[in-house]
Design a protein around this motif. Sequence first.
Motif, mmCIF file in Angstrom:
data_model
loop_
_atom_site.group_PDB
_atom_site.id
_atom_site.type_symbol
_atom_site.label_atom_id
_atom_site.label_comp_id
_atom_site.label_asym_id
_atom_site.label_seq_id
_atom_site.Cartn_x
_atom_site.Cartn_y
_atom_site.Cartn_z
ATOM 1 N N HIS A 1 31.044 32.659 37.840
ATOM 2 C CA HIS A 1 31.263 33.294 36.793
ATOM 3 C C HIS A 1 32.763 33.262 36.798
ATOM 4 N N GLU A 2 33.611 33.643 35.726
ATOM 5 C CA GLU A 2 34.945 33.553 35.422
ATOM 6 C C GLU A 2 35.160 34.917 34.800
ATOM 7 N N HIS A 3 36.736 35.065 34.866
ATOM 8 C CA HIS A 3 37.386 36.172 34.333
ATOM 9 C C HIS A 3 38.339 35.763 33.362
ATOM 10 N N ARG A 4 38.707 36.474 32.337
ATOM 11 C CA ARG A 4 39.888 36.220 31.446
ATOM 12 C C ARG A 4 41.081 36.569 32.119
ATOM 13 N N ARG A 5 41.072 37.810 32.872
ATOM 14 C CA ARG A 5 42.275 38.136 33.579
ATOM 15 C C ARG A 5 42.596 37.367 34.821
ATOM 16 N N ALA A 6 43.616 37.486 35.579
ATOM 17 C CA ALA A 6 43.888 36.807 36.873
ATOM 18 C C ALA A 6 43.383 38.045 37.745
ATOM 19 N N GLN A 7 42.708 37.676 38.925
ATOM 20 C CA GLN A 7 41.894 38.591 39.818
ATOM 21 C C GLN A 7 42.699 38.489 41.300
ATOM 22 N N VAL A 8 43.037 39.667 41.813
ATOM 23 C CA VAL A 8 43.368 39.794 43.225
ATOM 24 C C VAL A 8 42.274 40.365 43.790
ATOM 25 N N LEU A 9 41.384 39.827 44.742
ATOM 26 C CA LEU A 9 40.098 40.128 45.254
ATOM 27 C C LEU A 9 40.529 40.460 46.799
ATOM 28 N N TYR A 10 40.621 41.845 47.225
ATOM 29 C CA TYR A 10 40.695 42.075 48.451
ATOM 30 C C TYR A 10 39.731 42.850 49.122
ATOM 31 N N ALA A 11 39.451 42.150 50.442
ATOM 32 C CA ALA A 11 38.454 42.788 51.261
ATOM 33 C C ALA A 11 38.426 43.757 51.931
ATOM 34 N N ALA A 12 38.171 45.049 51.437
ATOM 35 C CA ALA A 12 38.480 46.344 52.235
ATOM 36 C C ALA A 12 37.452 46.338 53.688
ATOM 37 N N VAL B 1 34.603 32.621 49.030
ATOM 38 C CA VAL B 1 34.960 32.350 47.667
ATOM 39 C C VAL B 1 34.746 30.764 47.445
ATOM 40 N N GLU B 2 33.928 30.282 46.461
ATOM 41 C CA GLU B 2 33.841 29.084 46.077
ATOM 42 C C GLU B 2 34.340 28.774 44.822
ATOM 43 N N THR B 3 34.946 27.447 44.530
ATOM 44 C CA THR B 3 35.126 27.125 43.241
ATOM 45 C C THR B 3 34.905 25.396 43.372
ATOM 46 N N ALA B 4 35.207 24.909 42.239
ATOM 47 C CA ALA B 4 35.028 23.520 41.950
ATOM 48 C C ALA B 4 35.592 22.338 43.048
ATOM 49 N N THR C 1 38.825 30.820 35.935
ATOM 50 C CA THR C 1 38.602 30.062 37.074
ATOM 51 C C THR C 1 37.016 30.269 37.605
ATOM 52 N N GLY C 2 35.917 29.254 37.388
ATOM 53 C CA GLY C 2 34.805 29.558 37.884
ATOM 54 C C GLY C 2 34.695 29.545 39.365
ATOM 55 N N HIS C 3 33.998 30.662 39.624
ATOM 56 C CA HIS C 3 33.865 30.909 41.115
ATOM 57 C C HIS C 3 32.506 31.659 41.369
ATOM 58 N N GLN C 4 32.312 31.578 42.910
ATOM 59 C CA GLN C 4 31.026 32.475 43.440
ATOM 60 C C GLN C 4 31.425 33.079 44.677
ATOM 61 N N VAL C 5 31.071 34.024 44.876
ATOM 62 C CA VAL C 5 31.553 34.912 46.092
ATOM 63 C C VAL C 5 29.992 35.330 47.129
ATOM 64 N N ALA D 1 47.674 28.069 40.205
ATOM 65 C CA ALA D 1 46.858 27.409 39.259
ATOM 66 C C ALA D 1 45.687 27.149 39.921
ATOM 67 N N ARG D 2 45.590 27.474 41.328
ATOM 68 C CA ARG D 2 44.414 27.237 42.135
ATOM 69 C C ARG D 2 44.440 28.522 43.258
ATOM 70 N N CYS D 3 43.082 28.870 43.473
ATOM 71 C CA CYS D 3 43.079 29.983 44.331
ATOM 72 C C CYS D 3 43.940 29.780 45.538
ATOM 73 N N GLN D 4 44.305 30.918 46.287
ATOM 74 C CA GLN D 4 45.324 31.198 47.264
ATOM 75 C C GLN D 4 44.840 32.248 48.181
ATOM 76 N N ALA D 5 44.409 32.038 49.282
ATOM 77 C CA ALA D 5 44.185 33.401 50.283
ATOM 78 C C ALA D 5 45.696 33.708 50.494
#
Length: 263
Positions: free
Chosen positions: A32-43, A49-52, A70-74, A96-100
């Motif tokens: 899936h992808e989101h219109r907004r930028a996402q900060v995905l935090y692991a509590a 997380v996989e992208t192309a 950005t298309g991704h699956q988790v 422009a690319r995912c960053q941990a």
Amino acid sequence: MRNIRVAEVDDLDRAVLAIGTDYPQGHLLVWHEHRRAQVLYAATGVMRVETADGSWTIPTARAVLIPPATGHQVTMTGVSTRSLYIEPAAVPWFPARCQAVDVSMLLRALILEAVEMEPRYPEHSRDAAVAALILHELKNLTPLPLDVPLPSDPRLRGLCEAFLRKPDIHDPPARWCADLSISERTLARLFQRGTGLSFSQWRQRACVLHSLQHLTAGMPVTRIAAQLGYDNPAAFTAAFKKLLGQPPTAYRSPDATGSPDRG
């Protein structure tokens, strides 16, 4: 906000939205992808997380920045997430690319607080100030080398993805060459061009990052090293420290001062 879909609030005219979500063990959040930028935090738990173009392994108390559209699956392993969804115009510096990234104690507290806020928080309110401070803190995040780049060549990518599911530090390049019907020189060239790493560097990184889910679950280092094919625990620890700058014990338990909800 808890356990709702971002689509339900995406059109609100607020720069920052925060959603907390609890996932069952082994849950796969499909592409899936989101219109907004996402900060995905692991509590809690560990996310993959996989992208192309890569795979990011995110242990407890760390996060991944996911650019807009950005298309991704988790894949979730015992995960409870806290996500920030941010209007792209509010974070023009976003990668422009995912960053941990590492997450400071202050930012962690702000994220947990934001999840408790009403989505349409009043302008010029305390909640609006929390959202504004989050945007400031996000600029100071420390990147972490928690990604394994993936090549675009479909045959090589298939072998890489299979390796990620069952890594072995001694998996020989000759096996890959036989599967692809190419020479080791060609394999080296494909890896460098497709991932920016040599075969051995990529293999080492994949093994170290695979260990994070086991470390978070409390598996002994000796057992992890054996599963990955290292000759001894010291060799695994040395490889881990070389990549992440810390010993495996630094990733064994959550960096928390309380529950993931109120921290």
